[in-house]
Structures are given as C-alpha cells and as structure tokens.
Design an enzyme around this catalytic site. Structure first.
Site, mmCIF file in Angstrom:
data_model
loop_
_atom_site.group_PDB
_atom_site.id
_atom_site.type_symbol
_atom_site.label_atom_id
_atom_site.label_comp_id
_atom_site.label_asym_id
_atom_site.label_seq_id
_atom_site.Cartn_x
_atom_site.Cartn_y
_atom_site.Cartn_z
ATOM 1 N N LYS A 32 50.367 17.745 31.839
ATOM 2 C CA LYS A 32 49.724 16.533 31.360
ATOM 3 C C LYS A 32 48.238 16.569 31.690
ATOM 4 O O LYS A 32 47.866 17.329 32.566
ATOM 5 C CB LYS A 32 50.405 15.299 31.931
ATOM 6 C CG LYS A 32 50.502 15.292 33.467
ATOM 7 C CD LYS A 32 49.562 14.410 34.152
ATOM 8 C CE LYS A 32 48.382 15.108 34.767
ATOM 9 N NZ LYS A 32 47.665 14.340 35.747
ATOM 10 N N HIS A 40 51.805 9.228 34.135
ATOM 11 C CA HIS A 40 52.782 8.836 35.153
ATOM 12 C C HIS A 40 53.195 7.360 35.146
ATOM 13 O O HIS A 40 54.370 7.034 35.193
ATOM 14 C CB HIS A 40 52.249 9.163 36.539
ATOM 15 C CG HIS A 40 51.757 10.563 36.682
ATOM 16 N ND1 HIS A 40 52.406 11.636 36.131
ATOM 17 C CD2 HIS A 40 50.692 11.075 37.333
ATOM 18 C CE1 HIS A 40 51.749 12.746 36.445
ATOM 19 N NE2 HIS A 40 50.700 12.440 37.167
ATOM 20 N N LYS A 89 41.251 6.541 42.946
ATOM 21 C CA LYS A 89 40.922 7.504 44.002
ATOM 22 C C LYS A 89 40.107 6.812 45.092
ATOM 23 O O LYS A 89 39.397 5.848 44.820
ATOM 24 C CB LYS A 89 40.076 8.646 43.429
ATOM 25 C CG LYS A 89 40.743 9.417 42.294
ATOM 26 C CD LYS A 89 41.799 10.362 42.814
ATOM 27 C CE LYS A 89 42.384 11.218 41.722
ATOM 28 N NZ LYS A 89 43.686 11.766 42.052
ATOM 29 N N ASP A 129 44.540 10.477 33.409
ATOM 30 C CA ASP A 129 45.136 11.291 34.471
ATOM 31 C C ASP A 129 46.429 10.666 34.988
ATOM 32 O O ASP A 129 47.392 11.368 35.291
ATOM 33 C CB ASP A 129 44.114 11.430 35.618
ATOM 34 C CG ASP A 129 44.600 12.348 36.731
ATOM 35 O OD1 ASP A 129 45.315 13.317 36.427
ATOM 36 O OD2 ASP A 129 44.258 12.111 37.909
HETATM 37 C C1 BG6 Z 1 48.430 14.233 39.353
HETATM 38 C C2 BG6 Z 1 47.023 13.757 39.124
HETATM 39 O O1 BG6 Z 1 49.099 14.363 38.141
HETATM 40 O O2 BG6 Z 1 49.107 13.316 40.191
HETATM 41 C C3 BG6 Z 1 46.300 13.599 40.453
HETATM 42 O O3 BG6 Z 1 46.321 14.676 38.303
HETATM 43 C C4 BG6 Z 1 47.104 12.727 41.393
HETATM 44 O O4 BG6 Z 1 45.000 13.072 40.244
HETATM 45 C C5 BG6 Z 1 48.546 13.197 41.482
HETATM 46 O O5 BG6 Z 1 46.502 12.774 42.667
HETATM 47 C C6 BG6 Z 1 49.422 12.249 42.277
HETATM 48 O O6 BG6 Z 1 50.687 12.809 42.394
HETATM 49 P P1 BG6 Z 1 51.559 12.641 43.719
HETATM 50 O O7 BG6 Z 1 52.843 13.311 43.428
HETATM 51 O O8 BG6 Z 1 50.781 13.272 44.813
HETATM 52 O O9 BG6 Z 1 51.698 11.158 43.884
#
Ligand code: BG6
Length: 505
Positions: A173, A265, A351, A260
C-alpha cells in the site's frame, strides 16, 4: 472458496494441475504448502529492514511454513554475502523481531541477492537457481515493497524475466495515489497477472486484534444485536504514533498521513467494525461485505477533516521547506446505510504525537439516568465503551458504571478487560506481515483487499484530495492541532485514557 479460473490463473499450466489449499479448511497450523521462492523487491528499504526480513526469518523453520528461498533485489549493488550481512545488521538494529542464533543460521542460507541493475535475465537466472534447490513444484511469491510509482516497472521486469507462471504477487500500500492511478495500476497488473495471483496487502488486517473484531462480533450472541445506530452513539478509530519520519521522507513527502494510513489501514479496520455478517469466513464473502461498507461511505468532505503538520517537519532531511504534506489527520466519516445512519466515525492518526496507540472505541448511548441522584457520579466519565486495542496483546475492554463499595450509591467507571497474553498462547502470535505473507504463500485471499474496495475508497476520497484544508501546525508530543476538539464536539477523544489498561496480576 475461490477456485482457479480456467484462464490460466497462476500460470500457463493447465488449470486442473493448480492445487489451491482451501482457505476455509486450512488452519494456521495446517501442513506446509509447496516450496516458495520469495522475490523481495525493495529489499533494502525501510519496510524490509523493519518487518519483512525478520518476519521471513521467523517463518523459516516453523512447522506450518513451506520451505523457502528469499531473493532480495533493489537499487543497491550487493552480492549474496553482503545482503546477508545487511539483513543481519538490519534485523539487529531495527527489526520488529529479533532472531535467535539458530533461527538466523537457518535463515541465512536461504538469502540471496541480485541488484535491479543486473536486469531481468539475471533475476530470472537467480530464481532458476533457487527453484533448482527447492524442486519443480516451487512457486514464486513476488513482494513489491516499492512505492506506487515504481510498481509498473517491477511488473514489466517480471514479465520480461518470465516470472509469472506459478507466481503470486503481493502489492504494498498505498495501491495507487488516487482513483485514476489505482485503476491504471489494476489494468496494468491484469495484463500480466490474473486477479487470483494478486494480493493487495494491508498489514492492519493481519493483526491478531483486527481479526478478533470479527470473532468478537460474529462468534457471540451478545454484541451483534446492539451493534447499530439504536445503541451506538459514535465510534473512534485512533492510531496516534510517537514515531517521526525515520528517514522515509522520499516516501512520506508525496504520500502524507491520509494516503499512508487512512485510505489504507484505518478505513480497512473500519470496514471490519461496520460490515454486515459475512456468509462465510472466506475471501469472497468478506470482500463483498467490506465493499458494501465502502460503497456506503459518504464522500470525505474537506470540512470534516483536520490536517496537521508537526513543527519542525519542514526542516527534516529530504522534506520541501514549504511542504504542504500532512503528518496528521483527523476526520469525521459517515456510513450511509440502515445500520449506521447518523453514527459518526472519528478517525485520527499522525506522526510525533504524544503516545503510540492503536485503538477502536465504540461509545454506547447513555442511559436515561433517571433514578440516580445528582452527585452520584452517573455520566460524569462519559458513556459506556467497548475498546479494542490493535496491539499484539489484542486487548478488549468493556467499561460501565458500577457501584462504589460502601454506604450510599456512588457510581464509578469500571471495566472488564481481556488480553491475548492471558490465553498463554502468546508464543503463537504471528506478527501481521508474517501472517499475511504465509497466507499469500498458501493462496488465501481472506485478509487482503480487493481492487473494487480500493477504487471505491479513492473515489470517496476525491473531494478531500481535490481541495485539502490547509495544514495546521502542532507541537511534537501533543495530540494534534487544537481543531480536533471542534471536529469531535460534543464528544471527546478517548485518548489519552484516564485509566490505563490493567496488567495481569
Ligand atoms: C505503515 C505506515 O503502513 O504503518 C507507517 O506506512 C506506520 O507510516 C505503520 O508507521 C504503522 O504500523 P504498525 O503496525 O506499526 O502500527
């Protein structure tokens, strides 16, 4: 289950010789499938360093993993030995899982490398060597850990190298950058691969806790009857991150928090929360229900969105000093169907925020309170909540008002909590990428996203992407720009929690 199409899905062998394991009959601990050569594009990138290399290393040697060989490829010039050193150092430095000496020894000998500059013929030769070691029945799994813009070129390479037969392909993604590019990427992919060969990954769906939402909703009689607009006031999906850019400016600058995290997600997780009961735990049924949610999602309007950028972002290496990229986003979404009409879904992620959390919080409508006198404490700590924590511990908490022990009638907010750690099966937990890579090796699409779903989401994102509100600055370590409170009023963000999760005593 999905059956192979006769159009030569997964290669040019006659369709009847293609054996798909049944996603519904196989469990995670089923027997391993055919051996697999994993070709990892973007093998020296951030995702490979943090998650994919250690994930593959962890899978090697598990009794339900097929025998594998991994061929890394990227722009870096390296040989096998240098790649092994790179992998070992990356796992030690930033890998989400550390490997034991025995695990590393088993994994090391599976690792090979060919630089992208060597061209398709060199890649094909390297794959042929691995295939010769694994046997004729070996399949290919191409993992495209590359930005959306680079994907078409990789597909061309795979076609030129004739690495399409008996191959599956995992697409990272974000899938495209808007509706037009996603449609174009799908068309391009379909020129080379059949849909049954394509696995569009969203690693949040591989998290134990995300799948536990399905178990919780559809394996119990208690919750589903109240899972609707009559009983639920609003829902929050809140994924603040403490992490900053971490040398990912080249990816993040043209992407930003919405593409992102949200369009991938957060909306995917929202679909698990909002969908109707699927007819079976199999790919078509689950995708159908998720896609219905996406079709019912109202277009995301700029007025329902707060975009933010942390102070100092523009001074990060690789970032445009006048960058308009959002490192934070909060939005109000509406699902226009019978179950959810009038129930706002609040999504937030960003972030360099105060805490790293991944929660889904369902706020129930408040009780009429009539029999409890003023001062009893009723309603003072917000509505009853059901909260899912998407961390590996897969925690769930149900909060409610209960009587404080002692004289009189004082009410306190109490909670019932569960954590996967309490099941004493913690060792069985697969990290999200591990779970999904294994599923792709086995041809199981259940937890992957579909072209239709992704295209609907880009379509609904168009009003926001065409006219994004200006980014508001926020202090690193905060919860985002002040406007987030107006966005959610008259409700309040659940985070930060007033009470922490309980640890098992
Ligand atoms: C990723 C993003 O897909 O997911 C990142 O590109 C993000 O920016 C990350 O930090 C978060 O995933 P997880 O599994 O660490 O919560």
């Amino acid at each position: 289950m999905t059956t192979p199409t006769s159009s030569g899905a997964e290669g040019s062998r006659p369709a009847q010789t293609i054996a798909y394991p049944s996603p519904t009959s196989r469990t995670r601990h089923g027997p391993p499938g055919d051996p697999v050569v994993v070709v990892l594009f973007g093998a020296t990138g951030d995702l490979a360093r943090r998650k994919l290399l250690c994930g593959l290393g962890h899978l090697v040697g598990l009794d339900f993993t097929p025998e594998i060989e991994v061929i890394g490829t990227s722009l870096e010039d390296m040989d096998d030995e240098e790649f092994r050193t790179f992998a070992r150092e990356s796992i030690a430095a930033v890998g989400a899982r550390k490997l034991s000496e025995a695990q590393w020894t088993a994994f090391e000998s599976c690792l090979h490398y060919v630089p992208t500059s060597a061209g398709p013929a060199a890649l094909a030769a390297k794959v042929a060597e691995s295939r010769a070691r694994l046997g004729d029945d070996a399949r290919l799994l191409h993992y495209l850990s590359v930005p959306p813009k680079a994907a078409p070129k990789v597909i061309d390479t795979l076609r030129a190298a004739a690495l399409v037969d008996r191959a599956r392909v995992i697409m990272e993604k974000p899938f495209g950058e808007d509706l037009e590019s996603a449609v174009a990427l799908n068309a391009e992919l379909h020129e080379t691969f059949d849909e049954s060969q394509i696995f569009r990954i969203d690693h949040f769906l591989g998290k134990e806790a995300a799948q536990n939402i399905l178990a919780f909703r559809f394996a119990n009689g208690l919750f589903e009857p109240i899972w609707n607009r009559n009983f639920i006031d609003h829902i929050q999906i809140d994924v603040p991150e403490k992490l900053g850019l971490d040398a990912r400016a080249a990816f993040y600058e043209p992407t930003g928090a919405y593409k992102d995290m949200v369009v991938t997600h957060l909306f995917q997780v929202m679909a698990f929360v909002a969908m109707e009961p699927p007819t079976a735990l199999e790919p078509r049924a689950i995708s159908e229900e998720k896609n219905k949610v996406f079709r019912s999602l109202e277009p995301v309007l700029p007025g329902d969105v707060v975009r933010g950028q942390y102070a100092g972002y523009r001074r990060e290496e690789g970032v445009d000093p006048e960058s308009d990229t959002e490192t934070f986003i909060a939005l109000r979404a509406h699902i226009d169907n019978w179950r959810w009409a009038g129930v706002p879904f609040y999504l937030r992620t960003g972030k360099r925020l105060a805490e790293g959390q991944r929660i889904i919080s369902i706020a129930f409508k408040e009780a009429p309170k009539s029999m409890f006198p003023a001062g009893s404490g009723i309603g003072t700590e917000g509505p009853d909540h059901l909260t899912f924590d998407l961390a590996d511990e897969s925690r769930v908490s149900l909060s409610f008002y209960g009587k404080r022990p002692g004289p009189g009638m004082r009410l306190d907010k109490l909670s019932m909590q569960f954590s996967a750690v309490e099941t004493e099966r913690t060792d069985d937990i697969l990290e999200a990428y591990e779970r999904l890579i294994l599923d792709a090796m086995n041809g199981d699409h259940t937890l992957f996203t579909t072209a239709e779903g992704i295209e609907s989401l880009w379509e609904r994102s168009a009003p926001l992407m065409e006219d994004p509100p200006t980014v508001k600055p926020y202090a690193p370590g905060s919860w985002g720009p002040n406007q987030i409170h107006q966005l959610i009023a008259p409700h309040a963000w659940r985070l930060p929690f007033e009470r922490n999760w309980r640890e098992k005593r």
